[in-house]
Design an enzyme around this catalytic site. Sequence first.
Site, PDB file in Angstrom:
ATOM      1  N   PRO A 258     -18.975  11.546 -20.535  1.00  0.00           N
ATOM      2  CA  PRO A 258     -18.522  12.912 -20.233  1.00  0.00           C
ATOM      3  C   PRO A 258     -17.144  12.928 -19.573  1.00  0.00           C
ATOM      4  CG  PRO A 258     -20.121  12.189 -18.604  1.00  0.00           C
ATOM      5  CD  PRO A 258     -20.032  11.092 -19.627  1.00  0.00           C
TER       6      PRO A 258
ATOM      7  N   GLU B 220     -18.701   7.238 -34.583  1.00  0.00           N
ATOM      8  CA  GLU B 220     -19.690   8.022 -35.325  1.00  0.00           C
ATOM      9  C   GLU B 220     -19.087   9.365 -35.720  1.00  0.00           C
ATOM     10  OE1 GLU B 220     -22.848   6.907 -36.360  1.00  0.00           O
ATOM     11  OE2 GLU B 220     -21.987   8.532 -37.531  1.00  0.00           O
TER      12      GLU B 220
ATOM     13  N   LYS C  76     -10.992   8.655 -34.368  1.00  0.00           N
ATOM     14  CA  LYS C  76     -12.140   9.497 -34.000  1.00  0.00           C
ATOM     15  C   LYS C  76     -11.676  10.698 -33.173  1.00  0.00           C
ATOM     16  CE  LYS C  76     -16.108  11.076 -32.950  1.00  0.00           C
ATOM     17  NZ  LYS C  76     -17.491  10.805 -32.936  1.00  0.00           N
TER      18      LYS C  76
ATOM     19  N   CYS D 297     -18.545  16.890 -28.185  1.00  0.00           N
ATOM     20  CA  CYS D 297     -17.368  16.100 -28.569  1.00  0.00           C
ATOM     21  C   CYS D 297     -16.037  16.822 -28.524  1.00  0.00           C
ATOM     22  CB  CYS D 297     -17.566  15.561 -29.982  1.00  0.00           C
ATOM     23  SG  CYS D 297     -18.630  14.127 -30.010  1.00  0.00           S
TER      24      CYS D 297
HETATM   25  C1  UDX Z   1     -18.480  17.167 -34.311  1.00  0.00           C
HETATM   26  C2  UDX Z   1     -17.818  16.560 -35.565  1.00  0.00           C
HETATM   27  O1  UDX Z   1     -17.971  17.470 -36.660  1.00  0.00           O
HETATM   28  C3  UDX Z   1     -18.453  15.213 -35.880  1.00  0.00           C
HETATM   29  O2  UDX Z   1     -17.796  14.605 -36.980  1.00  0.00           O
HETATM   30  C4  UDX Z   1     -18.338  14.317 -34.642  1.00  0.00           C
HETATM   31  O3  UDX Z   1     -18.931  13.070 -34.868  1.00  0.00           O
HETATM   32  C5  UDX Z   1     -18.986  14.970 -33.439  1.00  0.00           C
HETATM   33  O4  UDX Z   1     -18.384  16.262 -33.220  1.00  0.00           O
HETATM   34  P1  UDX Z   1     -20.739  18.466 -33.810  1.00  0.00           P
HETATM   35  O5  UDX Z   1     -20.082  18.811 -32.515  1.00  0.00           O
HETATM   36  O6  UDX Z   1     -22.116  17.878 -33.776  1.00  0.00           O
HETATM   37  O7  UDX Z   1     -19.838  17.429 -34.629  1.00  0.00           O
HETATM   38  O8  UDX Z   1     -20.825  19.779 -34.736  1.00  0.00           O
HETATM   39  P2  UDX Z   1     -19.769  20.579 -35.634  1.00  0.00           P
HETATM   40  O9  UDX Z   1     -20.453  20.955 -36.881  1.00  0.00           O
HETATM   41  O10 UDX Z   1     -18.492  19.885 -35.763  1.00  0.00           O
HETATM   42  O11 UDX Z   1     -19.571  21.931 -34.797  1.00  0.00           O
HETATM   43  C6  UDX Z   1     -18.877  21.961 -33.563  1.00  0.00           C
HETATM   44  C7  UDX Z   1     -18.731  23.391 -33.091  1.00  0.00           C
HETATM   45  O12 UDX Z   1     -17.837  24.120 -33.921  1.00  0.00           O
HETATM   46  C8  UDX Z   1     -20.032  24.194 -33.102  1.00  0.00           C
HETATM   47  O13 UDX Z   1     -20.106  25.002 -31.946  1.00  0.00           O
HETATM   48  C9  UDX Z   1     -19.928  25.043 -34.351  1.00  0.00           C
HETATM   49  O14 UDX Z   1     -20.682  26.217 -34.294  1.00  0.00           O
HETATM   50  C10 UDX Z   1     -18.438  25.339 -34.362  1.00  0.00           C
HETATM   51  N1  UDX Z   1     -17.911  25.683 -35.692  1.00  0.00           N
HETATM   52  C11 UDX Z   1     -17.957  24.771 -36.706  1.00  0.00           C
HETATM   53  C12 UDX Z   1     -17.333  26.937 -35.904  1.00  0.00           C
HETATM   54  O15 UDX Z   1     -17.277  27.782 -34.990  1.00  0.00           O
HETATM   55  N2  UDX Z   1     -16.817  27.229 -37.136  1.00  0.00           N
HETATM   56  C13 UDX Z   1     -16.835  26.337 -38.171  1.00  0.00           C
HETATM   57  O16 UDX Z   1     -16.332  26.676 -39.256  1.00  0.00           O
HETATM   58  C14 UDX Z   1     -17.432  25.075 -37.957  1.00  0.00           C
END
Ligand code: UDX
Length: 472
Positions: free
Chosen positions: A94, A168, A223, A279
Amino acid sequence: MQIKNICCIGAGYVGGPTMAVIAYKCPDIQVNVVDLNEDRISRWNDKNLEKLPIFEPGLAEIVSKCRGKNLHFSNEVNQKISNSDMVFISVNTPTKKYGLGAGKASDLKWVEACARQVANNATGYTIVVEKSTLPVRTAEVIKSILEASKKDSKDSSAKTFDVLSNPEFLAEGTAINDLLNPDRVLIGGENSLSIDALSSIYSRWVVKEKILHTNIWSSELAKLTANAFLAQRISSINAIGALCEATGADVREVSRAIGSDSRIGPKFLDSGPGFGGSCFKKDILNLVYLCEYFGLDEVASFWESVVTLNNWHQTRISKLITKKLFGTISSKKIIILGFAFKGNTNDTRESAAIQICRDLINEGAYLFIHDPKVTKDQITKDLEVKPLDQNIEENSFNEKGSWKHITDINESLFDADAIVILTEWEEYKNLDWDLAESRMRKPAWVFDTRSIIDANSIKKYNFQFWRVGDGS
Ligand code: UDX
Ligand code: ADP
């Protein structure tokens, strides 16, 4: 070199699903996932698969196929390290809360502790793989701890290490599919023996062309950069969404129009309540810290603005709700649908719902919060406000505002002033609008921050309807 035993330190959102898929695809490899957290491990071992600590579509099926055969969860960290040819580090990193780099740099205390555990317990040649997202050059920290332990050890030839970076890229909610069908697997390192050993694991189900080899620093930086680019798209589209609302444009139409340019592409252009998850914010702040450290102040402020815009956007939504409800939400009943940071996960880390709900409570609202997978305890921890369990219709709220956890949306609709959709759960797409219309207090508002409701069909009802980025 043939890997026979893997140990993964950290049974969280990254370690758990990643190791389950490796075990599933490599039945000849024994995979041990270890964690200090006893409760988490006992939930990974629970016969009732509903109790797994992580909700992720497809995960329970894979765990049930491999657990007890070649996939094991335990608290025996030291012992499992000593039996392994390869150790993955998948612990939490974190943002630091205090000290040097507070608010931006990652806190590496858990990674450092892991490196020391590996240094003390490994035997023979061990490949150490960084899986957690880490600041660039963390591999150097890990290496120096491991090297120091060799010098300490009486028989230094007995222990040798290689460190690889293998970030990842799975996204929560689609983790299993992302792991089974990755766009790419990235392996950063210097020694071809260890790189080949890790590549040979992934090559059981990923074609060779998708397994990329880079130097270790490029892998670590790639990453952070991937997440920064993705988050940047969301802040960009949310910024344009605000402009759409002001000008009469519709952000969905703008997204479609720009996304069909093959140079831009259609993905990650959905305007929402602001990005969350463990992330994006952490990685961008990490990048900002790195840039500042190297004196690249303009680069730092470019990336920092992505987070600033996201924070502003979340506050914009809570203010907008207050304004629409005649400038005051004190004692008003608002149904919040969704608390997870996105659909199909029980994870709430950095969820936009946290800031938005806190703002609404501070304005004096009574929130009735629903999420199909997030528990009342988790929401309490995130909001840092205890819920009211009493029946609030009997006037048990005080004027400060508060919240209550609900499991039955329909039963909570009576006299509600607004419904606010914050997470795109499938079940929120087909709410009983007839019932909502008859039970809510008029004028009743529906705020859709995820654009999951069909704008045309809701027009039939007697609701005031707002959705993100819609100025039409
Ligand atoms: C992200 C990366 O996508 C992934 O490759 C990495 O390993 C970890 O971080 P994650 O945080 O699990 O994954 O989800 P992700 O689908 O990327 O969504 C992140 C945030 O963006 C969410 O709050 C989602 O709702 C938001 N989002 C995503 C949007 O508001 N609009 C979009 O078009 C896509
Ligand atoms: P991520 O989303 O990166 O997987 P999580 O917080 O979900 O992060 O999981 C990280 C896990 O790592 C936690 O369950 C935590 O208990 C575990 N952990 C942290 N440090 C150690 C350590 N030194 N040894 C074993 N487990 C650890």
